[in-house]
Design an enzyme around this catalytic site. Sequence first.
Site, PDB file in Angstrom:
ATOM      1  N   GLU A  56     -10.936   3.911   2.958  1.00 32.47           N
ATOM      2  CA  GLU A  56      -9.977   4.731   2.226  1.00 32.47           C
ATOM      3  C   GLU A  56     -10.152   4.467   0.734  1.00 32.47           C
ATOM      4  O   GLU A  56     -10.134   3.309   0.297  1.00 32.47           O
ATOM      5  CB  GLU A  56      -8.527   4.454   2.658  1.00 32.47           C
ATOM      6  CG  GLU A  56      -8.232   4.982   4.057  1.00 32.47           C
ATOM      7  CD  GLU A  56      -6.748   5.042   4.413  1.00 32.47           C
ATOM      8  OE1 GLU A  56      -6.388   5.820   5.304  1.00 32.47           O
ATOM      9  OE2 GLU A  56      -5.951   4.293   3.802  1.00 32.47           O
ATOM     10  N   ARG A  62      -9.193   3.378  12.912  1.00 34.33           N
ATOM     11  CA  ARG A  62      -8.356   4.527  13.286  1.00 34.33           C
ATOM     12  C   ARG A  62      -7.856   4.467  14.720  1.00 34.33           C
ATOM     13  O   ARG A  62      -6.741   4.908  15.015  1.00 34.33           O
ATOM     14  CB  ARG A  62      -9.136   5.836  13.078  1.00 34.33           C
ATOM     15  CG  ARG A  62      -9.566   6.094  11.654  1.00 34.33           C
ATOM     16  CD  ARG A  62      -8.390   6.236  10.726  1.00 34.33           C
ATOM     17  NE  ARG A  62      -8.829   6.459   9.343  1.00 34.33           N
ATOM     18  CZ  ARG A  62      -8.026   6.289   8.292  1.00 34.33           C
ATOM     19  NH1 ARG A  62      -6.773   5.896   8.444  1.00 34.33           N
ATOM     20  NH2 ARG A  62      -8.485   6.501   7.085  1.00 34.33           N
ATOM     21  N   HIS A  79      -4.324  13.846   0.627  1.00 33.86           N
ATOM     22  CA  HIS A  79      -4.565  13.042   1.837  1.00 33.86           C
ATOM     23  C   HIS A  79      -3.399  13.200   2.809  1.00 33.86           C
ATOM     24  O   HIS A  79      -3.602  13.410   4.013  1.00 33.86           O
ATOM     25  CB  HIS A  79      -4.734  11.576   1.441  1.00 33.86           C
ATOM     26  CG  HIS A  79      -4.852  10.626   2.612  1.00 33.86           C
ATOM     27  ND1 HIS A  79      -5.984  10.529   3.395  1.00 33.86           N
ATOM     28  CD2 HIS A  79      -3.975   9.718   3.120  1.00 33.86           C
ATOM     29  CE1 HIS A  79      -5.790   9.609   4.333  1.00 33.86           C
ATOM     30  NE2 HIS A  79      -4.585   9.100   4.193  1.00 33.86           N
ATOM     31  N   LYS A  90      -5.123  -2.275   9.601  1.00 40.10           N
ATOM     32  CA  LYS A  90      -5.371  -2.266   8.169  1.00 40.10           C
ATOM     33  C   LYS A  90      -5.249  -3.655   7.561  1.00 40.10           C
ATOM     34  O   LYS A  90      -5.067  -3.775   6.345  1.00 40.10           O
ATOM     35  CB  LYS A  90      -4.402  -1.308   7.474  1.00 40.10           C
ATOM     36  CG  LYS A  90      -4.735   0.164   7.719  1.00 40.10           C
ATOM     37  CD  LYS A  90      -3.634   1.068   7.215  1.00 40.10           C
ATOM     38  CE  LYS A  90      -4.015   2.528   7.316  1.00 40.10           C
ATOM     39  NZ  LYS A  90      -4.792   3.017   6.177  1.00 40.10           N
ATOM     40  N   GLU A 144     -10.663  12.354   7.270  1.00 38.48           N
ATOM     41  CA  GLU A 144     -10.547  13.706   6.719  1.00 38.48           C
ATOM     42  C   GLU A 144     -11.892  14.434   6.730  1.00 38.48           C
ATOM     43  O   GLU A 144     -11.980  15.591   7.146  1.00 38.48           O
ATOM     44  CB  GLU A 144     -10.017  13.639   5.284  1.00 38.48           C
ATOM     45  CG  GLU A 144      -8.591  13.127   5.191  1.00 38.48           C
ATOM     46  CD  GLU A 144      -8.261  12.631   3.794  1.00 38.48           C
ATOM     47  OE1 GLU A 144      -7.781  13.414   2.976  1.00 38.48           O
ATOM     48  OE2 GLU A 144      -8.496  11.424   3.510  1.00 38.48           O
ATOM     49  N   THR A 167      -9.573  -5.867   3.344  1.00 36.28           N
ATOM     50  CA  THR A 167      -9.317  -4.908   2.268  1.00 36.28           C
ATOM     51  C   THR A 167     -10.186  -5.340   1.099  1.00 36.28           C
ATOM     52  O   THR A 167     -10.203  -6.525   0.749  1.00 36.28           O
ATOM     53  CB  THR A 167      -7.829  -4.937   1.855  1.00 36.28           C
ATOM     54  OG1 THR A 167      -7.026  -4.698   3.007  1.00 36.28           O
ATOM     55  CG2 THR A 167      -7.527  -3.906   0.787  1.00 36.28           C
ATOM     56  N   ASP A 181      -9.165   0.462   1.425  1.00 34.22           N
ATOM     57  CA  ASP A 181      -8.227   0.088   2.487  1.00 34.22           C
ATOM     58  C   ASP A 181      -8.905   0.384   3.831  1.00 34.22           C
ATOM     59  O   ASP A 181      -8.568   1.353   4.513  1.00 34.22           O
ATOM     60  CB  ASP A 181      -6.951   0.914   2.303  1.00 34.22           C
ATOM     61  CG  ASP A 181      -5.917   0.649   3.393  1.00 34.22           C
ATOM     62  OD1 ASP A 181      -5.927  -0.446   3.970  1.00 34.22           O
ATOM     63  OD2 ASP A 181      -5.099   1.555   3.653  1.00 34.22           O
ATOM     64  N   GLN A 241      -5.174   1.912  14.923  1.00 29.25           N
ATOM     65  CA  GLN A 241      -4.030   2.454  14.174  1.00 29.25           C
ATOM     66  C   GLN A 241      -3.225   3.454  14.996  1.00 29.25           C
ATOM     67  O   GLN A 241      -1.989   3.388  15.035  1.00 29.25           O
ATOM     68  CB  GLN A 241      -4.546   3.122  12.897  1.00 29.25           C
ATOM     69  CG  GLN A 241      -3.448   3.642  11.972  1.00 29.25           C
ATOM     70  CD  GLN A 241      -4.006   4.268  10.684  1.00 29.25           C
ATOM     71  OE1 GLN A 241      -5.207   4.239  10.442  1.00 29.25           O
ATOM     72  NE2 GLN A 241      -3.124   4.826   9.870  1.00 29.25           N
ATOM     73  N   GLU A 244      -8.998   4.218  -2.814  1.00 35.19           N
ATOM     74  CA  GLU A 244      -7.701   4.022  -3.470  1.00 35.19           C
ATOM     75  C   GLU A 244      -7.868   3.403  -4.857  1.00 35.19           C
ATOM     76  O   GLU A 244      -8.832   2.701  -5.138  1.00 35.19           O
ATOM     77  CB  GLU A 244      -6.801   3.091  -2.625  1.00 35.19           C
ATOM     78  CG  GLU A 244      -6.561   3.583  -1.209  1.00 35.19           C
ATOM     79  CD  GLU A 244      -5.379   2.924  -0.514  1.00 35.19           C
ATOM     80  OE1 GLU A 244      -4.576   2.261  -1.198  1.00 35.19           O
ATOM     81  OE2 GLU A 244      -5.266   3.090   0.715  1.00 35.19           O
ATOM     82  N   ASP A 280       0.847  -1.185   0.000  1.00 39.56           N
ATOM     83  CA  ASP A 280       0.000   0.000   0.000  1.00 39.56           C
ATOM     84  C   ASP A 280       0.888   1.243   0.000  1.00 39.56           C
ATOM     85  O   ASP A 280       1.740   1.397   0.877  1.00 39.56           O
ATOM     86  CB  ASP A 280      -0.912  -0.013   1.228  1.00 39.56           C
ATOM     87  CG  ASP A 280      -2.114   0.886   1.026  1.00 39.56           C
ATOM     88  OD1 ASP A 280      -2.460   1.183  -0.136  1.00 39.56           O
ATOM     89  OD2 ASP A 280      -2.726   1.276   2.031  1.00 39.56           O
TER      90      ASP A 280
END
Lengths: 452, 452
Positions: free
Chosen positions: B215, B253, B150, B269, B389, B273, B249, B256, B217, B143
């Site tokens: 996420e 949080r 971002h 993570k 975000e 996926t 992804d 993480q 991607e 990744d």
Amino acid sequence: MTAANLDHTHDPAAPSWVESANGHLDFPIQNLPFGVFQERIPAGLTGGEARGGTRIGDEILDLRALSRSGLLTGTALAAARAAAEPRLNELFNLGAGPRKALRIKLFQLLSADDGDREKLSSMLVPVRNAVVRLPMEIGDYTDFYVGINHAITVGTLFRPDNPLLPNYKWVPIGYHGRASSVHVSGDDFHRPHGQLTVPDNPAPSYQPCRSLDFELELGVWIGPGNQAGQPILIENAADHIAGYCLLNDWSARDIQSWESQPLGPFLSKSFHTTVSAWVITPEALAPFRAAMSRPIGDPDPLPYLDCADDQQAGGLDVQLEVLLATAAMRAAGVAPHRLSLSSTRHMYWSTAQLVAHHTSAGCDLRPGDLFGSGTLSGPTVDAYGSLLEISSGGRDVVRLPSGETRTYVQDGDEITLRARAERSGAASIGFGECRAVVLPAVVLGKTPSPDS
Amino acid sequence: MTAANLDHTHDPAAPSWVESANGHLDFPIQNLPFGVFQERIPAGLTGGEARGGTRIGDEILDLRALSRSGLLTGTALAAARAAAEPRLNELFNLGAGPRKALRIKLFQLLSADDGDREKLSSMLVPVRNAVVRLPMEIGDYTDFYVGINHAITVGTLFRPDNPLLPNYKWVPIGYHGRASSVHVSGDDFHRPHGQLTVPDNPAPSYQPCRSLDFELELGVWIGPGNQAGQPILIENAADHIAGYCLLNDWSARDIQSWESQPLGPFLSKSFHTTVSAWVITPEALAPFRAAMSRPIGDPDPLPYLDCADDQQAGGLDVQLEVLLATAAMRAAGVAPHRLSLSSTRHMYWSTAQLVAHHTSAGCDLRPGDLFGSGTLSGPTVDAYGSLLEISSGGRDVVRLPSGETRTYVQDGDEITLRARAERSGAASIGFGECRAVVLPAVVLGKTPSPDS
């Protein structure tokens, strides 16, 4: 795994009719590790497919031949058939029952009093006539960071006042590694290029690594996996471990320090990783279990990582060693120089805790997955598991008996990791070697496009 | 890939006799992506093995059946035979030549004027009667972090004065991900548990994730690999890309933020996926290439990442979209709510640069390896590619048309990523959907030991 797991296969007095096994440093009859090998075939001839074998002294017992011999029945036969494949994933997917059944039968067949010696002798391949292969098809490789002395020593280099981060004693820290670049002992490799910065120039450049290092680690091979989304409980976690190896997590320190923020090491640790060839089973290591010991004042493991059996006997007591032989030393026939003597006792978390933690968010493990422990340094310089530590980040010079000096690994250097399990009342066993020579960086030029 | 790569298969006026393809949002005849499918077989019946197919409108053309039909010869036949397997690794290992030959033949066979319609019709499987599978056996998943908006927006949350780290404009930042936990679109999953800290309690606990995120991607599928130790030159790098997909992804949080120091994200993570099912080829995307544009003042790429063709046309111009449908919205038949509209133009590095960088220290790529781009956010909140975000780290509430609110993903929420390539003079194509529903956390209890 406790004393209750000891049986007649651990009898230190048991001899084998394979004479090189008796008193063998690594592979007496009490070890019986599994691996994959091919016979060396002279040029022009064919044959020698990769298949499973058991190492015994200076010989390899061909498990494909054994599976076809009529000497096995039942569970041991099923295990030997799985071991006849060019990778051992299916053997270890079968779990502890078949693995143990095969061990017990192999012990019987290779014991001094067995009557099938002649038949079995034809299935032995001398190690000098064989090439070892990677024992597993590795689905995923994870590298942990559970050598607490390494974490403290390296942390001190970068954060003298605060070497251990706040999560260290709660979380078995780990990160995903690269499976494709794991190679078996004996595969040499070229010094990597990479993007790095040099003193007095803020802009990076792409050039050969200047601070190539080894890392002394214990490897863990995963046997039966788990279903995605279903964590493995700590009480069951040890049953998912197929065996152990040595692992050298070759590291390019200059590439690492430039690339690692904010997501961790990437190319600095995925150019080459070396593992020893033989899978040392939990059964072979049963006499060498140890209690996990946390310093007083450290937090207890959270419940999902805490289990009395694991705390009492989930550790391993295995000596670890790093040897360096420079090209000049090898040419002169000088014995390798010991850079470090350490131990698996320096793991802050048990291998069962690594399994439980890895699956605790639902990640699925698969047979043949590989874990690295992280660098297993002792608390003093003679037990440090990397040159980063031994040379204090490249500042202190190591003097070799050949008169040469080192801060990091130079071209032509051969690094060998070894492991030895010794205890009173048990036969000593070892892991074999985890070895590679660093070749000069390749000359980069045009490589052919896959389309042309 | 430049305008020179456009041919008759890109003719926007070309119709297909598969009527659902004409004007299809994602899969008109100009797309022709590859994937793996199985037919849904009613209970009690057998059959329906996984095999390769080409998506055309609302149908899948069975490539195994096509490979046996006698309609193909030569290179196209070799490619179709490789595509008859339950994974497409070998098809993409063949490289661009066979992949293009098969595309050109498929275009001819599915064009309106083809005479083999009856024979071909029997090889079509309606999408509603099929289940898609993961198209590749993924050796390794990497990744990246090349969505610069971002990186800036997230960096600002944690380091307001210094959001971008010094290496960002020099190194295509990436980390190794977990291959085992990559799943195809439509596979739902349970909210992960994990070790995390909550406000007002310094000690962590093990509990269900409280801040689950997506996420947005771009995924990149690798075709032909490279030999270990041999970097792929930037000039050849695009030839190693087999195609593209969407990738979510999924990120926990809270897990993480607690686990990621010092080695990066790990279990936060690797629980799940999601990738879209259809491999969109470089050929299909040829009309949608874009120049890479670095802001004035940014450093030039180092030579190993710099190539005029790649700078001029190595980018992709594809719109990306994130849709949320809560359980209540789906029950009420309310259309999904668009959380974000972004673009692949926000990649700071091209996909060819990712290939060149990944191999620059000698790491070997293998056919079927997967890259994620990193979150591709635009510069404004309506284009942010994650709830981290959009909600400013959980502080701002998103109001949904259903009257519900969100900061992070709740149980029952369905997140769907979509992509659309549109340009004047070209037929628009899409990627299909990348979709999963978050199920409640599992109740943890005793799981059976593999030994029992």
